[in-house]
Design an enzyme around this catalytic site. Sequence first.
Site, PDB file in Angstrom:
ATOM      1  N   ASP A 154     -13.218-108.573 -28.542  1.00  0.00           N
ATOM      2  CA  ASP A 154     -13.793-107.674 -27.602  1.00  0.00           C
ATOM      3  C   ASP A 154     -14.946-107.010 -28.181  1.00  0.00           C
ATOM      4  OD1 ASP A 154     -13.897-106.046 -25.423  1.00  0.00           O
ATOM      5  OD2 ASP A 154     -12.391-104.864 -25.770  1.00  0.00           O
ATOM      6  N   HIS A 158     -22.051-112.419 -25.773  1.00  0.00           N
ATOM      7  CA  HIS A 158     -21.012-113.494 -25.698  1.00  0.00           C
ATOM      8  C   HIS A 158     -21.310-114.644 -26.777  1.00  0.00           C
ATOM      9  CE1 HIS A 158     -18.869-111.341 -22.868  1.00  0.00           C
ATOM     10  NE2 HIS A 158     -19.384-111.732 -21.883  1.00  0.00           N
ATOM     11  N   LEU A 199      -6.324-126.225 -39.429  1.00  0.00           N
ATOM     12  CA  LEU A 199      -6.157-124.965 -38.623  1.00  0.00           C
ATOM     13  C   LEU A 199      -6.287-125.450 -37.226  1.00  0.00           C
ATOM     14  CD1 LEU A 199      -7.535-121.280 -39.121  1.00  0.00           C
ATOM     15  CD2 LEU A 199      -7.712-122.780 -36.913  1.00  0.00           C
TER      16      LEU A 199
END
Length: 248
Positions: free
Chosen positions: A27, A44, A138
Amino acid sequence: MFFRKKSKEEVSFDKERIPRHIGIIMDGNGRWAKRRGLPRSAGHKAGAETLKKIVEYCESIGVESITAYAFSTENWSRPKEEVDALMDLLYDYLANADKNLAGRNSVIRVVGNIAGLPERIREKVGYAEAISKDKTGLILNLAVNYGGREEITNATKVLAKKVQAGELHPEEITEESLSKLMYTAHVPDPDIIIRPSGELRLSNFMLWQAAYSEFWYSDVNWPDFSPRDIDRMIADYQKRDRRFGGHK
Ligand code: FPP
């Protein structure tokens, strides 16, 4: 002990007790851009770059999986220009998955309502998942067109259909059978969910999986989030006493 000293603050944590799965609500991209007089899409874009750096760092310290909230089922209501910019970023991230993962062993999975995504994105989801098929590092779950309530509703429908078909008795429905139907069934529940930019909401993110997750908040906007913030989060996490509803 992992020890990092920068400016006056010291951050240290135990390398043996790293959270296995971290949820991230990315956010503050819009506010980051606004402060710089840039369009929201620039925020973004910077946020997507931050994700790459954070994944790389987390992989280096032994985190097993990250679920990053990239686009919620509610985000379609944003202005078309912003939705298009987010879809373009997602397209690029997936289309360049080989470069994004270069030199690393990370796996990309897209979690969410993939069928509801534009065809060009669905195709790149298949591509990114295919090239990470043999990797063992990962696991990055990109939550796209993701909604926690929708996820639980869909899982319920799957079980209801089995009951209707006479394949399952209602008494056989367990928490485990529902967990297996969640988009993130391939990873353990998140140990900790982090939300930068000062907001204190879950926003429909991993509602089922978050039952016993720790929460961690930071005032930093996501594009400015750094490995050092991860260090701080882990140091705080290791001070928490996780009881999972029990007591000592
Ligand atoms: C919330 O910030 C963030 C989003 C709705 C999108 C998150 C997406 C990215 C970080 C980029 C896409 C990721 C990939 C991997 C392609 P906000 O826009 O609500 O920020 P604000 O609250 O400051 O306005």
